[in-house]
Enzyme design. Structure first.
Site, PDB file in Angstrom:
ATOM      1  N   LYS A   1      23.427  47.327  16.616  1.00 30.17           N
ATOM      2  CA  LYS A   1      24.917  47.273  17.178  1.00 30.17           C
ATOM      3  C   LYS A   1      25.617  48.313  17.085  1.00 30.17           C
ATOM      4  O   LYS A   1      26.556  48.630  17.801  1.00 30.17           O
ATOM      5  CB  LYS A   1      25.379  45.864  16.761  1.00 30.17           C
TER       6      LYS A   1
ATOM      7  N   SER B   1      28.832  43.821  17.979  1.00 28.28           N
ATOM      8  CA  SER B   1      29.020  42.656  17.015  1.00 28.28           C
ATOM      9  C   SER B   1      30.061  43.537  15.901  1.00 28.28           C
ATOM     10  O   SER B   1      29.936  44.797  15.686  1.00 28.28           O
ATOM     11  CB  SER B   1      27.832  42.237  16.400  1.00 28.28           C
TER      12      SER B   1
ATOM     13  N   ASN C   1      23.975  41.825  27.467  1.00 25.42           N
ATOM     14  CA  ASN C   1      24.282  40.946  26.308  1.00 25.42           C
ATOM     15  C   ASN C   1      22.925  40.369  25.434  1.00 25.42           C
ATOM     16  O   ASN C   1      22.921  39.945  24.581  1.00 25.42           O
ATOM     17  CB  ASN C   1      24.858  39.768  26.998  1.00 25.42           C
TER      18      ASN C   1
ATOM     19  N   GLY D   1      20.107  38.186  29.396  1.00 24.24           N
ATOM     20  CA  GLY D   1      20.060  37.146  28.241  1.00 24.24           C
ATOM     21  C   GLY D   1      21.019  35.902  28.521  1.00 24.24           C
ATOM     22  O   GLY D   1      21.401  35.698  27.428  1.00 24.24           O
TER      23      GLY D   1
ATOM     24  N   TYR E   1      19.248  44.748  12.616  1.00 26.88           N
ATOM     25  CA  TYR E   1      20.325  44.282  13.724  1.00 26.88           C
ATOM     26  C   TYR E   1      21.918  44.891  13.629  1.00 26.88           C
ATOM     27  O   TYR E   1      22.269  45.322  14.866  1.00 26.88           O
ATOM     28  CB  TYR E   1      20.444  42.482  13.415  1.00 26.88           C
ATOM     29  N   VAL E   2      22.260  45.172  12.577  1.00 32.37           N
ATOM     30  CA  VAL E   2      23.619  45.828  12.322  1.00 32.37           C
ATOM     31  C   VAL E   2      23.237  47.368  12.994  1.00 32.37           C
ATOM     32  O   VAL E   2      24.441  47.968  13.645  1.00 32.37           O
ATOM     33  CB  VAL E   2      23.923  46.028  10.779  1.00 32.37           C
ATOM     34  N   ALA E   3      22.277  48.189  12.705  1.00 31.61           N
ATOM     35  CA  ALA E   3      22.023  49.516  13.153  1.00 31.61           C
ATOM     36  C   ALA E   3      22.046  49.494  14.617  1.00 31.61           C
ATOM     37  O   ALA E   3      22.625  50.330  15.402  1.00 31.61           O
ATOM     38  CB  ALA E   3      20.635  50.059  12.558  1.00 31.61           C
TER      39      ALA E   3
ATOM     40  N   ASP F   1      12.519  41.244  31.388  1.00 35.78           N
ATOM     41  CA  ASP F   1      12.143  41.939  30.332  1.00 35.78           C
ATOM     42  C   ASP F   1      13.028  43.188  29.947  1.00 35.78           C
ATOM     43  O   ASP F   1      12.521  44.253  30.570  1.00 35.78           O
ATOM     44  CB  ASP F   1      10.800  42.151  30.053  1.00 35.78           C
ATOM     45  N   VAL F   2      14.016  43.281  29.307  1.00 35.74           N
ATOM     46  CA  VAL F   2      14.914  44.439  29.283  1.00 35.74           C
ATOM     47  C   VAL F   2      14.322  45.741  28.732  1.00 35.74           C
ATOM     48  O   VAL F   2      14.622  46.668  28.615  1.00 35.74           O
ATOM     49  CB  VAL F   2      16.285  44.146  28.635  1.00 35.74           C
TER      50      VAL F   2
HETATM   51  N1  LIG Z   1      26.299  34.521  17.963  1.00 39.81           N
HETATM   52  C1  LIG Z   1      26.995  35.189  17.297  1.00 39.81           C
HETATM   53  O1  LIG Z   1      27.523  34.855  16.292  1.00 39.81           O
HETATM   54  C2  LIG Z   1      27.224  36.475  17.930  1.00 39.81           C
HETATM   55  C3  LIG Z   1      28.235  37.469  16.949  1.00 39.81           C
HETATM   56  C4  LIG Z   1      28.210  38.764  17.376  1.00 39.81           C
HETATM   57  C5  LIG Z   1      27.672  39.332  18.376  1.00 39.81           C
HETATM   58  N2  LIG Z   1      26.530  38.432  19.214  1.00 39.81           N
HETATM   59  C6  LIG Z   1      25.718  39.056  20.257  1.00 39.81           C
HETATM   60  O2  LIG Z   1      26.045  38.354  21.668  1.00 39.81           O
HETATM   61  C7  LIG Z   1      25.138  38.189  22.312  1.00 39.81           C
HETATM   62  C8  LIG Z   1      24.514  36.840  22.598  1.00 39.81           C
HETATM   63  O3  LIG Z   1      24.506  36.199  21.275  1.00 39.81           O
HETATM   64  P1  LIG Z   1      23.627  34.871  21.151  1.00 39.81           P
HETATM   65  O4  LIG Z   1      24.051  34.201  20.069  1.00 39.81           O
HETATM   66  O5  LIG Z   1      23.813  34.023  22.506  1.00 39.81           O
HETATM   67  O6  LIG Z   1      22.181  35.086  21.158  1.00 39.81           O
HETATM   68  P2  LIG Z   1      21.006  34.364  21.475  1.00 39.81           P
HETATM   69  O7  LIG Z   1      19.751  34.908  20.530  1.00 39.81           O
HETATM   70  O8  LIG Z   1      21.008  32.951  21.518  1.00 39.81           O
HETATM   71  O9  LIG Z   1      20.765  34.692  23.030  1.00 39.81           O
HETATM   72  C9  LIG Z   1      19.942  35.973  23.454  1.00 39.81           C
HETATM   73  C10 LIG Z   1      19.456  35.813  24.925  1.00 39.81           C
HETATM   74  O10 LIG Z   1      18.632  37.155  25.116  1.00 39.81           O
HETATM   75  C11 LIG Z   1      17.469  36.824  25.567  1.00 39.81           C
HETATM   76  N3  LIG Z   1      16.749  37.829  25.531  1.00 39.81           N
HETATM   77  C12 LIG Z   1      15.931  38.363  24.329  1.00 39.81           C
HETATM   78  N4  LIG Z   1      15.233  39.386  24.450  1.00 39.81           N
HETATM   79  C13 LIG Z   1      15.136  39.651  25.910  1.00 39.81           C
HETATM   80  C14 LIG Z   1      14.702  40.433  26.594  1.00 39.81           C
HETATM   81  N5  LIG Z   1      13.586  41.431  26.158  1.00 39.81           N
HETATM   82  N6  LIG Z   1      14.886  40.799  27.898  1.00 39.81           N
HETATM   83  C15 LIG Z   1      15.869  39.768  28.345  1.00 39.81           C
HETATM   84  N7  LIG Z   1      16.546  38.843  27.712  1.00 39.81           N
HETATM   85  C16 LIG Z   1      16.085  38.765  26.497  1.00 39.81           C
HETATM   86  C17 LIG Z   1      17.026  35.552  24.980  1.00 39.81           C
HETATM   87  O11 LIG Z   1      16.020  34.747  25.530  1.00 39.81           O
HETATM   88  C18 LIG Z   1      18.287  34.779  24.740  1.00 39.81           C
HETATM   89  O12 LIG Z   1      18.510  33.963  26.124  1.00 39.81           O
HETATM   90  C19 LIG Z   1      23.859  39.084  21.762  1.00 39.81           C
HETATM   91  O13 LIG Z   1      24.023  40.370  22.058  1.00 39.81           O
HETATM   92  C20 LIG Z   1      24.279  38.889  20.155  1.00 39.81           C
HETATM   93  O14 LIG Z   1      24.096  40.097  19.305  1.00 39.81           O
HETATM   94  C21 LIG Z   1      26.434  37.097  18.879  1.00 39.81           C
END
Ligand SMILES: NC(=O)c1ccc[n+]([C@@H]2O[C@H](COP(=O)([O-])OP(=O)(O)OC[C@H]3O[C@@H](n4cnc5c(N)ncnc54)[C@H](O)[C@@H]3O)[C@@H](O)[C@H]2O)c1
Length: 262
Positions: free
Chosen positions: A162, A145, A90, A13, A158-160, A63-64
């Site tokens: 993580k 998270s 990620n 991702g 989502y919370v579950a 596609d994970v």
């Molecule tokens: N943004 C925040 O405030 C925040 C806070 C805590 C944790 N996180 C975690 O950090 C990570 C990144 O967050 P973000 O804000 O950049 O999220 P985002 O949604 O902007 O990015 C997620 C990425 O994952 C890719 N993706 C989705 N489904 C996929 C799949 N099946 N196979 C491969 N790739 C796939 C998407 O295309 C995207 O590029 C995530 O795990 C998120 O849960 C984010």
């Protein structure tokens, strides 16, 4: 010295958002990056940006949620860079989450969340394991998270998901230490509220919910009254990927401005 120079790192991702910041920062420190992304356009763009900056990277459509796709990701990584030093799980459903009471989450939304965030992490960990066992070394970093510790409402799926990653990290750490002769470690990185389009969108959607009680936004419950940035996360990730964290496993590194205090 904390460095990731010449390490081969898969970041799932990493076409956009925080994952992209991880990929670009690790590459700038000399790591070889595998951009494993479902979005071809952002994935290719990330590869180009790293190469234009003098870094080494390859994009692989991944596609994970599908194990065969995770296996292909591993084949491409080994074919291009000969080994895999770290996997950063990620990829997640975060951007565009539609917040709502748990009673209104649809079965499809629940299943998709679990498929990407939880099953996707399992698939990728399973796929890299044979290579990490051959190397008797490797690092898996699962991105959770701080909401898993805070138990935030209105996006319980989502919370579950993580929370599941924190538990999986512990279990995986035990199993992989045995399989990998103490050289394979598994840790969780748990960010708090991070600046960016995804969080802004989620915040707006939250505030539009009738009876929403999150006054003051996400920083209200933090010790440090500012939003985090990707920059706050890349240092901790660099540490987790580097040899400096070799004696750390099954742990959570929480970067949330002091919101969860767990
Ligand atoms: N943004 C925040 O405030 C925040 C806070 C805590 C944790 N996180 C975690 O950090 C990570 C990144 O967050 P973000 O804000 O950049 O999220 P985002 O949604 O902007 O990015 C997620 C990425 O994952 C890719 N993706 C989705 N489904 C996929 C799949 N099946 N196979 C491969 N790739 C796939 C998407 O295309 C995207 O590029 C995530 O795990 C998120 O849960 C984010």
């Amino acid at each position: 010295m904390i460095t990731v120079k010449d390490k081969v790192v898969i970041v799932t991702g990493s076409g956009q958002g925080i994952g992209r910041a991880y990929a670009e920062t690790l590459a700038a420190d000399g790591a070889k990056i595998v951009i494993a992304e479902i979005n071809e356009s952002t994935g290719k763009d990330a590869e180009k940006a790293i190469k234009n900056n003098g870094g080494r990277a390859v994009f692989v459509y991944t596609d994970v949620t599908r194990y065969d796709s995770a296996q292909n990701m591993v084949q491409v990584a080994i074919g291009k860079f000969d080994r895999i030093d770290a996997l950063v799980n990620n990829a997640a459903i975060y951007y565009g989450i539609d917040p709502k009471p748990f009673t209104e989450i649809t079965e499809d939304e629940w299943d998709r969340m679990m498929a990407v965030n939880v099953k996707g992490t399992w698939n990728c960990a399973k796929a890299v394991t044979p290579q990490m066992i051959i190397q008797a070394k490797g690092k898996i970093i699962n991105v959770a998270s701080s909401v898993a510790f805070e138990g935030k409402g209105m996006f319980m799926h989502y919370v579950a998901s993580k929370g599941a990653l924190v538990a999986m990290t512990r279990s995986l750490a035990r199993e992989l230490a045995d399989m990998g002769g103490n050289g394979i470690t598994v840790n969780t990185l748990a960010p708090g509220a991070i600046e960016g389009e995804a969080s802004v969108k989620l915040g707006e959607a939250m505030r539009s919910i009738k009876g929403f009680t999150g006054k003051g936004g996400p920083v209200a419950g933090q010790i440090l009254k500012r939003r985090g940035t990707s920059y706050d996360l890349v240092g901790p990730l660099l540490y987790l990927v580097s040899d400096a964290s070799d004696f750390m496993t099954g742990s959570v590194l929480t970067i949330d401005g002091g919101s969860s205090l767990h």
